[in-house]
Design an enzyme around this catalytic site. Structure first.
Site, PDB file in Angstrom:
ATOM      1  N   TYR A  99       0.822  -1.220   0.000  1.00 24.04           N
ATOM      2  CA  TYR A  99       0.000   0.000   0.000  1.00 24.04           C
ATOM      3  C   TYR A  99       0.851   1.263   0.000  1.00 24.04           C
ATOM      4  O   TYR A  99       0.445   2.283  -0.579  1.00 24.04           O
ATOM      5  CB  TYR A  99      -0.997  -0.031   1.177  1.00 24.04           C
ATOM      6  CG  TYR A  99      -2.087  -1.039   0.906  1.00 24.04           C
ATOM      7  CD1 TYR A  99      -3.116  -0.746   0.004  1.00 24.04           C
ATOM      8  CD2 TYR A  99      -2.062  -2.300   1.474  1.00 24.04           C
ATOM      9  CE1 TYR A  99      -4.088  -1.681  -0.302  1.00 24.04           C
ATOM     10  CE2 TYR A  99      -3.032  -3.245   1.182  1.00 24.04           C
ATOM     11  CZ  TYR A  99      -4.044  -2.927   0.296  1.00 24.04           C
ATOM     12  OH  TYR A  99      -4.997  -3.859  -0.020  1.00 24.04           O
ATOM     13  N   ARG A 137       1.518   1.972  -3.567  1.00 18.85           N
ATOM     14  CA  ARG A 137       0.343   2.521  -4.266  1.00 18.85           C
ATOM     15  C   ARG A 137       0.121   3.981  -3.857  1.00 18.85           C
ATOM     16  O   ARG A 137      -0.275   4.807  -4.660  1.00 18.85           O
ATOM     17  CB  ARG A 137      -0.891   1.668  -3.984  1.00 18.85           C
ATOM     18  CG  ARG A 137      -0.714   0.216  -4.424  1.00 18.85           C
ATOM     19  CD  ARG A 137      -1.995  -0.578  -4.309  1.00 18.85           C
ATOM     20  NE  ARG A 137      -2.797  -0.394  -5.499  1.00 18.85           N
ATOM     21  CZ  ARG A 137      -2.714  -1.167  -6.581  1.00 18.85           C
ATOM     22  NH1 ARG A 137      -1.871  -2.164  -6.622  1.00 18.85           N
ATOM     23  NH2 ARG A 137      -3.473  -0.943  -7.627  1.00 18.85           N
ATOM     24  N   HIS A 168     -14.382   0.951  -0.543  1.00 17.56           N
ATOM     25  CA  HIS A 168     -13.228   0.130  -0.167  1.00 17.56           C
ATOM     26  C   HIS A 168     -12.156   0.941   0.547  1.00 17.56           C
ATOM     27  O   HIS A 168     -11.015   0.504   0.641  1.00 17.56           O
ATOM     28  CB  HIS A 168     -12.642  -0.561  -1.404  1.00 17.56           C
ATOM     29  CG  HIS A 168     -13.519  -1.638  -1.966  1.00 17.56           C
ATOM     30  ND1 HIS A 168     -13.310  -2.229  -3.194  1.00 17.56           N
ATOM     31  CD2 HIS A 168     -14.635  -2.237  -1.453  1.00 17.56           C
ATOM     32  CE1 HIS A 168     -14.262  -3.147  -3.415  1.00 17.56           C
ATOM     33  NE2 HIS A 168     -15.077  -3.162  -2.389  1.00 17.56           N
ATOM     34  N   CYS A 204      -6.105   4.050  12.630  1.00 18.49           N
ATOM     35  CA  CYS A 204      -5.473   3.540  13.843  1.00 18.49           C
ATOM     36  C   CYS A 204      -6.388   2.496  14.469  1.00 18.49           C
ATOM     37  O   CYS A 204      -7.501   2.817  14.900  1.00 18.49           O
ATOM     38  CB  CYS A 204      -5.203   4.673  14.837  1.00 18.49           C
ATOM     39  SG  CYS A 204      -4.478   4.044  16.376  1.00 18.49           S
TER      40      CYS A 204
HETATM   41  N1  APR Z   1     -11.674   2.188 -19.659  1.00 19.10           N
HETATM   42  C1  APR Z   1     -12.738   1.480 -19.198  1.00 19.10           C
HETATM   43  N2  APR Z   1     -12.620   0.275 -18.611  1.00 19.10           N
HETATM   44  C2  APR Z   1     -11.386  -0.232 -18.488  1.00 19.10           C
HETATM   45  C3  APR Z   1     -10.233   0.437 -18.929  1.00 19.10           C
HETATM   46  C4  APR Z   1     -10.416   1.711 -19.546  1.00 19.10           C
HETATM   47  N3  APR Z   1      -9.397   2.437 -20.011  1.00 19.10           N
HETATM   48  N4  APR Z   1      -9.155  -0.326 -18.646  1.00 19.10           N
HETATM   49  C5  APR Z   1      -9.604  -1.433 -18.069  1.00 19.10           C
HETATM   50  N5  APR Z   1     -10.956  -1.400 -17.956  1.00 19.10           N
HETATM   51  C6  APR Z   1     -11.863  -2.394 -17.384  1.00 19.10           C
HETATM   52  C7  APR Z   1     -11.395  -3.815 -17.506  1.00 19.10           C
HETATM   53  O1  APR Z   1     -11.842  -4.343 -18.760  1.00 19.10           O
HETATM   54  C8  APR Z   1     -12.075  -4.492 -16.323  1.00 19.10           C
HETATM   55  O2  APR Z   1     -13.388  -4.922 -16.660  1.00 19.10           O
HETATM   56  O3  APR Z   1     -11.914  -2.136 -15.992  1.00 19.10           O
HETATM   57  C9  APR Z   1     -12.178  -3.346 -15.300  1.00 19.10           C
HETATM   58  C10 APR Z   1     -11.203  -3.458 -14.154  1.00 19.10           C
HETATM   59  O4  APR Z   1     -11.501  -4.596 -13.406  1.00 19.10           O
HETATM   60  P1  APR Z   1     -10.693  -4.969 -12.086  1.00 19.10           P
HETATM   61  O5  APR Z   1      -9.222  -4.875 -12.348  1.00 19.10           O
HETATM   62  O6  APR Z   1     -11.215  -6.274 -11.599  1.00 19.10           O
HETATM   63  O7  APR Z   1     -11.041  -3.798 -11.056  1.00 19.10           O
HETATM   64  P2  APR Z   1     -12.322  -3.613 -10.127  1.00 19.10           P
HETATM   65  O8  APR Z   1     -13.529  -4.174 -10.781  1.00 19.10           O
HETATM   66  O9  APR Z   1     -12.345  -2.188  -9.727  1.00 19.10           O
HETATM   67  O10 APR Z   1     -11.933  -4.512  -8.890  1.00 19.10           O
HETATM   68  C11 APR Z   1     -12.829  -4.564  -7.804  1.00 19.10           C
HETATM   69  O11 APR Z   1     -11.347  -5.903  -6.502  1.00 19.10           O
HETATM   70  O12 APR Z   1      -9.186  -6.393  -5.760  1.00 19.10           O
HETATM   71  C12 APR Z   1     -10.383  -5.791  -5.444  1.00 19.10           C
HETATM   72  O13 APR Z   1     -10.706  -4.119  -3.861  1.00 19.10           O
HETATM   73  C13 APR Z   1     -10.216  -4.323  -5.157  1.00 19.10           C
HETATM   74  O14 APR Z   1     -11.727  -2.514  -5.612  1.00 19.10           O
HETATM   75  C14 APR Z   1     -11.114  -3.643  -6.166  1.00 19.10           C
HETATM   76  C15 APR Z   1     -12.107  -4.724  -6.507  1.00 19.10           C
END
Ligand code: APR
Length: 224
Positions: A48, A51, A101, A109
């Site tokens: 983290y 990030r 999230h 803390c």
């Molecule tokens: N524009 C639109 N969509 C996009 C782009 C873009 N430029 N780039 C990627 N994507 C899409 C991908 O196709 C995918 O469907 O965004 C999505 C990202 O998916 P994830 O990586 O799974 O992210 P998310 O859905 O936010 O994950 C949910 O999982 O690990 C946990 O807590 C973490 O909040 C997160 C949660």
């Protein structure tokens, strides 16, 4: 409205489930659990910290800014909930963002329960400004923990006019179930995403990069 990692992808922040979504070989599930933190706190804090350090190097993109424009017109009628722990919605101009999230820019803390704005590292166990204990953890919701603000989110979802999902793969619950909740309340549903998400029961899908789809859609809404 729900946003996920896809809305921040074009700002340069890696998504979680794409090919480059690993961090030094770790799946998010391996570092984003209370069990992982208990087993190896330094590994999780470093994850983290990295990030958080990335945030000043990236900027909000046209999609974040478009949603801020929409909020200017709709005010409280726009309920923006994000799964993202970055601060790009706020830096793009949005003022009412529900971080279900949690957030990288606060530290929590676990000794005194205070949340403190945070921009530095946590690896070196700095004292909590509230109680002085070295018990700060990232203020993020890990797998197995309860997302923030679920009552408010459900209230906003049920019976809303339109539910829009942007840049999320639709595999992580409870957010992946929001579309069903909105559908049950009679809402219209729209997905704006690079690819069709796993939970694909939306009335309408538009596929493409968020920086193009979102401003175009916002323009349509604002044009009436
Ligand atoms: N524009 C639109 N969509 C996009 C782009 C873009 N430029 N780039 C990627 N994507 C899409 C991908 O196709 C995918 O469907 O965004 C999505 C990202 O998916 P994830 O990586 O799974 O992210 P998310 O859905 O936010 O994950 C949910 O999982 O690990 C946990 O807590 C973490 O909040 C997160 C949660």
């Amino acid at each position: 409205m729900l946003t996920g990692a896809g809305i921040s992808a074009e700002s340069g922040l890696a998504t979680f489930r794409d090919a480059d979504g690993l961090w030094e070989g770790h799946h998010p599930e391996d570092v984003a659990t209370p069990e992982a933190f208990d087993a190896d706190p330094a590994l999780v804090q470093r994850f983290y910290d990295e990030r958080r350090r990335a945030l000043p190097r990236v900027q909000p993109n046209a999609a974040h800014r478009a949603l801020a424009r929409l909020e200017e017109t709709l005010g409280d009628d726009l309920f923006l909930v994000t799964q993202n722990i970055d601060d790009l919605h706020e830096r793009g101009g949005s003022t009412r963002v529900h971080h279900m999230h949690g957030s990288l820019v606060t530290a929590w803390c676990v000794a005194c329960d205070r949340r403190t704005p945070w921009s530095g590292d946590l690896l070196d166990q700095p004292p909590c400004p509230g109680c002085g204990t070295s018990a700060l953890r990232p203020d993020v919701v890990w797998f197995g923990e309860m997302p923030y603000g679920m009552d408010d989110i459900h209230r906003a979802l049920f019976g809303c006019e339109l539910f829009v999902s942007i840049g999320t793969s639709g595999v992580v619950y409870p957010a992946a179930g929001f579309v069903d909740y909105a559908l049950a309340g009679g809402s219209r549903t729209l997905e704006l995403n690079l690819e069709r998400a796993a939970n694909s029961d939306f009335h309408e899908h538009r596929q493409g990069p968020a920086s193009e789809l979102v401003p175009r859609w916002v323009d349509e809404v604002l044009a009436g």
